[in-house]
Motif scaffolding. Structure first.
Motif, PDB file in Angstrom:
ATOM      1  N   ALA A 286      39.720  37.256  24.568  1.00  0.00           N
ATOM      2  CA  ALA A 286      40.834  37.076  25.500  1.00  0.00           C
ATOM      3  C   ALA A 286      40.681  35.896  26.456  1.00  0.00           C
ATOM      4  O   ALA A 286      41.576  35.607  27.233  1.00  0.00           O
ATOM      5  CB  ALA A 286      41.038  38.363  26.304  1.00  0.00           C
ATOM      6  N   GLY A 287      39.552  35.214  26.440  1.00  0.00           N
ATOM      7  CA  GLY A 287      39.361  34.037  27.282  1.00  0.00           C
ATOM      8  C   GLY A 287      38.357  34.198  28.405  1.00  0.00           C
ATOM      9  O   GLY A 287      37.997  33.230  29.054  1.00  0.00           O
ATOM     10  N   GLY A 288      37.882  35.415  28.652  1.00  0.00           N
ATOM     11  CA  GLY A 288      36.935  35.662  29.743  1.00  0.00           C
ATOM     12  C   GLY A 288      35.517  35.230  29.426  1.00  0.00           C
ATOM     13  O   GLY A 288      34.900  34.472  30.168  1.00  0.00           O
ATOM     14  N   ARG A 289      34.982  35.737  28.315  1.00  0.00           N
ATOM     15  CA  ARG A 289      33.619  35.360  27.913  1.00  0.00           C
ATOM     16  C   ARG A 289      33.522  33.865  27.664  1.00  0.00           C
ATOM     17  O   ARG A 289      32.527  33.230  28.022  1.00  0.00           O
ATOM     18  CB  ARG A 289      33.210  36.081  26.616  1.00  0.00           C
ATOM     19  CG  ARG A 289      32.630  37.442  26.821  1.00  0.00           C
ATOM     20  CD  ARG A 289      32.321  38.095  25.496  1.00  0.00           C
ATOM     21  NE  ARG A 289      33.555  38.597  24.907  1.00  0.00           N
ATOM     22  CZ  ARG A 289      33.629  39.197  23.729  1.00  0.00           C
ATOM     23  NH1 ARG A 289      32.557  39.351  22.985  1.00  0.00           N
ATOM     24  NH2 ARG A 289      34.788  39.645  23.275  1.00  0.00           N
ATOM     25  N   SER A 290      34.560  33.293  27.037  1.00  0.00           N
ATOM     26  CA  SER A 290      34.504  31.860  26.730  1.00  0.00           C
ATOM     27  C   SER A 290      34.532  31.019  28.001  1.00  0.00           C
ATOM     28  O   SER A 290      33.877  29.980  28.074  1.00  0.00           O
ATOM     29  CB  SER A 290      35.619  31.458  25.763  1.00  0.00           C
ATOM     30  OG  SER A 290      36.879  31.889  26.206  1.00  0.00           O
ATOM     31  N   ALA A 291      35.253  31.480  29.021  1.00  0.00           N
ATOM     32  CA  ALA A 291      35.248  30.765  30.305  1.00  0.00           C
ATOM     33  C   ALA A 291      33.849  30.792  30.910  1.00  0.00           C
ATOM     34  O   ALA A 291      33.357  29.769  31.411  1.00  0.00           O
ATOM     35  CB  ALA A 291      36.265  31.388  31.266  1.00  0.00           C
ATOM     36  N   GLN A 292      33.194  31.953  30.849  1.00  0.00           N
ATOM     37  CA  GLN A 292      31.821  32.064  31.364  1.00  0.00           C
ATOM     38  C   GLN A 292      30.877  31.197  30.536  1.00  0.00           C
ATOM     39  O   GLN A 292      29.994  30.533  31.082  1.00  0.00           O
ATOM     40  CB  GLN A 292      31.352  33.520  31.325  1.00  0.00           C
ATOM     41  CG  GLN A 292      32.079  34.416  32.317  1.00  0.00           C
ATOM     42  CD  GLN A 292      31.616  35.861  32.181  1.00  0.00           C
ATOM     43  OE1 GLN A 292      31.733  36.473  31.120  1.00  0.00           O
ATOM     44  NE2 GLN A 292      31.076  36.392  33.253  1.00  0.00           N
ATOM     45  N   ALA A 293      31.066  31.205  29.215  1.00  0.00           N
ATOM     46  CA  ALA A 293      30.223  30.394  28.340  1.00  0.00           C
ATOM     47  C   ALA A 293      30.381  28.909  28.660  1.00  0.00           C
ATOM     48  O   ALA A 293      29.393  28.172  28.686  1.00  0.00           O
ATOM     49  CB  ALA A 293      30.573  30.655  26.877  1.00  0.00           C
ATOM     50  N   CYS A 294      31.603  28.472  28.928  1.00  0.00           N
ATOM     51  CA  CYS A 294      31.841  27.072  29.296  1.00  0.00           C
ATOM     52  C   CYS A 294      31.082  26.717  30.577  1.00  0.00           C
ATOM     53  O   CYS A 294      30.501  25.633  30.673  1.00  0.00           O
ATOM     54  CB  CYS A 294      33.332  26.806  29.470  1.00  0.00           C
ATOM     55  SG  CYS A 294      34.255  26.723  27.922  1.00  0.00           S
ATOM     56  N   ASN A 295      31.088  27.631  31.549  1.00  0.00           N
ATOM     57  CA  ASN A 295      30.347  27.388  32.795  1.00  0.00           C
ATOM     58  C   ASN A 295      28.855  27.255  32.529  1.00  0.00           C
ATOM     59  O   ASN A 295      28.191  26.368  33.074  1.00  0.00           O
ATOM     60  CB  ASN A 295      30.606  28.509  33.805  1.00  0.00           C
ATOM     61  CG  ASN A 295      32.007  28.448  34.377  1.00  0.00           C
ATOM     62  OD1 ASN A 295      32.630  27.393  34.418  1.00  0.00           O
ATOM     63  ND2 ASN A 295      32.517  29.582  34.820  1.00  0.00           N
TER      64      ASN A 295
END
Length: 102
Positions: A67-76
């Motif tokens: 949904a975009g949450g884990r990937s946002a954290q991964a990008c950080n």
């Protein structure tokens, strides 16, 4: 950087240096995935950091999850590791309208 799916996909298609990174679990990846993506499970914690740190930092990474949450954290995390170009897919694969492999 967060991108909607149209920008994320069109930018990837025009990027000879682009790599698609799926940060979901192996089970999620096996059920449904965006073609040509590599899978490194964000939930592996330090294991994720070790695996991602081995990737080529000169490439551009197009990151997605459910949904975009884990990937946002991964990008950080990737930014902290020295990756300059990481792009998060807003809405993740749950809202994805592009090609998939099942």
């Amino acid at each position: 950087m967060n991108l909607n799916q149209n920008d994320w996909w069109s930018q990837f298609l025009q990027d000879p240096n682009g790599v698609i990174l799926d940060v979901r679990t192996e089970e999620e990846n096996a059920a449904l995935r965006i073609p040509e993506s590599i899978n490194i499970d964000f939930y592996k914690g330090q294991g994720f950091v070790y695996k991602v740190d081995e990737l080529d930092k000169s490439k551009n990474y197009y990151v997605y999850c459910l949904a975009g949450g884990r990937s946002a954290q991964a990008c950080n995390v990737m930014k902290q590791l020295g990756f300059e170009n990481v792009y998060n897919l807003l809405g993740g694969i749950s809202e994805w309208q592009g090609p998939v492999e099942e």
